[in-house]
Enzyme design. Structure first.
Site, mmCIF file in Angstrom:
data_model
loop_
_atom_site.group_PDB
_atom_site.id
_atom_site.type_symbol
_atom_site.label_atom_id
_atom_site.label_comp_id
_atom_site.label_asym_id
_atom_site.label_seq_id
_atom_site.Cartn_x
_atom_site.Cartn_y
_atom_site.Cartn_z
ATOM 1 N N HIS A 384 0.787 -1.236 0.000
ATOM 2 C CA HIS A 384 0.000 0.000 0.000
ATOM 3 C C HIS A 384 0.816 1.283 0.000
ATOM 4 O O HIS A 384 0.240 2.369 -0.031
ATOM 5 C CB HIS A 384 -0.946 0.039 1.201
ATOM 6 C CG HIS A 384 -2.148 -0.843 1.048
ATOM 7 N ND1 HIS A 384 -3.319 -0.400 0.492
ATOM 8 C CD2 HIS A 384 -2.335 -2.142 1.356
ATOM 9 C CE1 HIS A 384 -4.195 -1.398 0.482
ATOM 10 N NE2 HIS A 384 -3.622 -2.472 0.997
ATOM 11 N N ARG A 581 -6.539 11.941 5.499
ATOM 12 C CA ARG A 581 -5.652 12.082 6.643
ATOM 13 C C ARG A 581 -4.643 13.212 6.392
ATOM 14 O O ARG A 581 -4.208 13.421 5.243
ATOM 15 C CB ARG A 581 -4.924 10.752 6.910
ATOM 16 C CG ARG A 581 -5.846 9.691 7.494
ATOM 17 C CD ARG A 581 -6.398 10.093 8.843
ATOM 18 N NE ARG A 581 -5.355 10.151 9.824
ATOM 19 C CZ ARG A 581 -5.103 9.223 10.737
ATOM 20 N NH1 ARG A 581 -5.864 8.146 10.827
ATOM 21 N NH2 ARG A 581 -4.102 9.366 11.595
#
Ligand SMILES: *Cc1c(COP(=O)(O)O)cnc(C)c1O
Length: 866
Positions: A384, A581
């Protein structure tokens, strides 16, 4: 002409993609609701609270699901298809009520039932807590995948931890982020079911007893360990319109009753009972880091805890299907990879590899080489991120203490791995060092990504550009080894996706209706059909309708912003949104600097035409991430100045969207005009927020990073605002020696903005608050924000120019919607299924609904398969 206002409740009735309300359906739901209010909540309507009504409805909807759930599991038990296990430390599920009604096709009936009872269903939906068991994209991806796996009829399971506290609630106090514990289970959870009968032991610490020859690859005994129990809770995950209901199994830690027996005997009974908490802390709280590795003992315990419990469950289910007298021909673990696929969501569950080896060797007494083949053919790994600070590298001393046998197994895996490299690359000692699972420079550590690559038959990135980067740089050595070994297709790409059920049908009913009117009602299962909207770009009436839906969504969000934060926003302004985020690589700071530039321009020339904007920024900073918290404070300082300046008026507003989470995303994204996806090229692996905005008809301003690249491709490079350096240009700038200060000196609006921030213009009471922060940016600027700034502002100017032509803008929005079909997680999951798991999607499978007859006598055997 003022059109009659249409409430969302009315809108939701008009369309059968959400199910058709029937007289019996509505009547049954009302009966069940009243029964639950009486018997489950023990209330009458005189004293019931809103939350009682929410739980009465949630239980009513849950009841509609259980028959389908049991039948689905019975079906899997009988047909015994290959099972897919999605292992993840995070499942960012959000709310379940509306999603369940939608997937079960009972939303219209429930809407009508609540209406008849005089209740506002939207108000009840707002009372549900988000299941915030994730940080951001990675956890939300897992949730979208569960929806798609059920919708595609795959016999699949999510496995994770039932954190008692999910991602913290963010409060903004005087501009600073303050964290509050997320006590999401306080009022109970209507959706999960404890399964104490499937509780399993998990061991930690202790030591290893070897056989007479001391060989680590032979069966060993792990002794003197401490035990904790893993208690499963099952949450049903319904597919859309196919009666399939799969299981998300989340574990909670339970102390054994014998815990601290020694203390019992020495007499401190009270202390012994109190100490049970220590063991149960394992599932207490989600680690709140996004893209950052924190090598804490408790986190390593969490990772082993979920892996160990899950593998026991997988093997139990495998044995009950193969050895349970139902298929006596296949009696060995050789069939395991044909019956089981395990997908690792990042390296977080990577201990599955040594744990499965341990079970096969120490418990099943299998030979090493045979066990290893089974492990590799079963496991697959998804990477990821390429950010080095996010890669898990566990200190050997921690593993040695907590998981002594696993460390031995990892050493054995590494020994054979090193031998293999030496065979293919004789004499290449630097390659051995680079590829080793064990890092020897400085503190000795295990590189978990290397372990995953070696222990998996497939390794994938999450967008085309990211998969290329990992193959060309981070994992290059491993690709070369794989080629030498004659492996094919080990390194793959699986571009991320999002579920169109939650991210369009649920969150944007107005747009969903409009689409269904034109292209029918099949698109939620077949998102490529959105292409059929392309010719409607030349239909002015339709374009006006698309614009009208966006306007209604903006007005609804404006009412929410007024209610929550008492800020008035101009609904005619461009809603410019960056929600994700807070991280330096995502460059919220670049967005903030652009706000300052716009502010300065308005102040310098108050009468000049200015395309009004409402800039909304939202996201959580990891509690220990100082720079990210400073960025939040800075944005709030800028907002305070801009929002109260009479010269600015309603040309420019800045809103910090406090506590960004799944349920807030569902409100914000449908109302956005502009989506900010501005990470430094090469740093955002994929992004999924970008796809949600595209699907909801926002235009993107973005770099050629992650899935933005493929979004642009789907539109032949049009209808998207791309700016900034490409990956190779970022690399070249690094090689040439990046000098941030040079950009600060040479871009006047940038210099002015940074000087203002540095000198306390936005925080006159504490004028040196950002001095060091700006210094650091000008001297380091790891993510090359200053190098991209000029191109960013120029691109924003083109965005403003485009926004002036409403009709043209809306056409571009429709072009985005029509091109977004690729980003359905159904497409992503179909590719995982065919290219990694070796299973075939069953989009047309429909399990008989509970009121429909089964082909055979009904049994309760399905329970065996839970
Ligand atoms: C989709 C989503 C994310 C991921 O957003 P990115 O822009 O891809 O980082 C994070 N948080 C929430 C709540 C989301 O819904």
């Amino acid at each position: 002409m003022a059109s009659k206002p249409v409430t969302d409740q009315e809108k939701r009735k008009q369309i059968s993609v959400r199910g058709i309300a029937s007289l019996e359906g509505v009547s049954d739901i009302k009966k069940s609701f009243n029964r639950h209010l009486h018997y489950t909540l023990v209330k009458d309507r005189n004293v019931a609270t809103g939350r009682d009504y929410y739980f009465a409805l949630a239980n009513t909807v849950r009841d509609q699901m259980v028959g389908r759930w049991i039948r689905t599991q019975q079906y899997y038990y009988e047909k015994d298809p290959k099972r897919v296990y999605y292992l993840s430390l995070e499942f960012y599920m959000g709310r379940a009520l509306q999603n369940t009604m939608l997937n079960l096709g009972i939303q219209s009936s429930c809407d009508e039932a609540m209406y008849q009872l005089g209740l506002d269903i939207e108000e009840l939906e707002e009372l549900e807590e988000d299941a915030g068991l994730g940080n951001g994209g990675l956890g939300r991806l897992a949730a979208c995948f569960l929806d798609s796996m059920a919708t595609l009829g795959l016999a699949s399971y999510g496995y994770g931890i039932r954190y008692e506290y999910g991602i913290f609630n963010q409060k903004i106090r005087e501009g600073w982020q303050v964290e509050e514990a997320d006590d999401w289970l306080r009022y109970g959870n209507a959706w999960d079911k404890a399964r104490p009968e499937y509780m399993v032991p998990v061991h930690f610490f202790g030591n290893v007893e070897h056989g007479p020859d001391g060989d680590w690859s032979k069966p060993c005994k792990w002794v003197n360990s401490q035990v904790v129990f893993a208690m499963p809770y099952d949450t049903p995950t319904p597919g859309y319109g196919n009666n399939t209901v799969n299981t998300l199994r989340l574990y909670t830690a339970k102390s054994p009753n014998s815990f601290n027996l020694g203390v019992f005997n020495t007499g401190d009974y009270i202390q012994a009972v109190c100490d049970r908490n220590l063991a149960e802390n394992i599932s207490r709280v989600l680690y709140p880091n996004d893209n950052f590795f924190e090598g804490k003992e408790l986190r390593l315990k969490q990772e082993y805890f979920v892996v160990c419990a899950t593998l026991q469950d997988i093997i139990r289910r495998f044995k009950s299907s193969i050895f349970g007298c139902r298929d006596p021909v296949r009696t060995s673990f050789d069939a395991f990879p044909d019956k089981v696929a395990i997908q690792l969501n990042d390296t977080h569950p990577s201990l599955a590899i040594p744990e499965l080896m341990r079970l096969l060797i120490d418990i099943e007494e299998m030979e090493w080489d045979r066990a290893w083949k089974i492990v590799v053919n079963t496991c697959a790994y998804t990477n990821h991120t390429v950010l080095p600070e996010a890669l898990e590298r566990w200190p050997v001393h921690l593993m040695e203490k907590m998981l002594p046998r696993h460390l031995e197994i990892i050493y054995m895996i590494n020994q054979k791995h090193i031998e293999n490299i030496s065979k293919h690359f004789p004499g290449d000692f630097d390659r051995l060092r680079r590829m080793s699972l064990v890092e020897e420079d400085g503190e000795k550590r295990i590189n978990m990504a290397h372990l995953c690559i070696v222990g998996s038959h497939a390794v994938n990135g999450v967008a085309a550009i990211h998969s290329k980067i990992i193959q060309d740089s981070v994992f290059k050595d491993f690709v070369e080894l794989s080629e030498k070994m004659g492996e094919v297709n080990k390194f793959q790409n699986k571009t991320n996706g999002i579920t169109p059920r939650r991210w369009l049908l649920l969150c944007n009913p107005g747009l969903a209706d409009l689409i269904a009117e034109k292209i029918g009602e099949d698109w939620p299962k077949n998102l490529d059909q959105l292409r059929e909207l392309t010719p409607l770009i030349d239909n002015p009436t339709f374009i006006r309708s698309i614009g009208q839906v966006k306007q209604e969504n903006k007005m609804k969000l404006a009412r929410f912003i007024k209610k929550e934060w008492n800020i008035d926003v101009n609904v005619a302004s461009m809603f410019d949104v960056q929600v994700k985020r807070i991280h330096e690589y995502k460059r919220q700071l670049m967005n903030a600097l652009h706000i300052v530039v716009m502010y300065n321009r308005i102040k310098a020339n108050p009468n000049k035409e200015f395309v009004p904007r409402t800039v909304m920024i939202g996201g959580k900073a990891a509690p220990g991430y100082h720079t990210a918290k400073m960025i939040i404070k800075l944005i709030n300082n800028i907002a305070a100045m801009v929002n109260h300046d009479p010269i600015v008026g309603d040309k420019l507003k800045v809103v910090y969207l406090e506590n960004y989470r799944v349920s807030l995303a569902e409100k914000v994204i449908p109302a956005a005009d502009l989506s900010e996806q501005i990470s430094t090229a090469g740093t955002e692996a994929s992004g999924t927020g970008n796809m949600k905005f595209m699907l909801n008809g926002a235009l993107t301003i973005g770099t050629l990073d992650g899935a933005n690249v493929e979004m642009a491709e789907e539109m032949n490079g049009e209808n998207i605002f791309i700016f900034g350096m490409k990956v190779h240009e970022v690399e070249e700038l690094d090689k040439a020696g990046y000098n941030a200060r040079q950009f600060y000196e040479s871009v006047p609006e940038l210099k002015t903005a940074l000087d203002q921030i540095s000198s306390g213009y936005f925080n006159p009471m504490e004028a040196d608050q950002f001095t060091h922060f700006v210094e650091n940016l000008i001297n380091h600027d790891r993510f090359k924000l200053l190098a991209d700034f000029k191109a960013y502002v120029e691109c924003q100017d083109r965005v403003s120019e485009a926004f002036k032509d409403t009709e043209k803008w809306t056409k571009m929005c429709l072009a985005n919607i029509a091109a977004s079909g690729k980003f359905s997680s159904d497409r992503t999951i179909s590719q995982y299924a065919r290219e990694i798991w070796g299973v075939e999607p069953q989009p047309d499978l429909k399990i008989p609904a509970p009121h429909e007859p089964l082909e055979r006598a009904e049994t309760s055997e399905g329970y065996k398969d839970f």
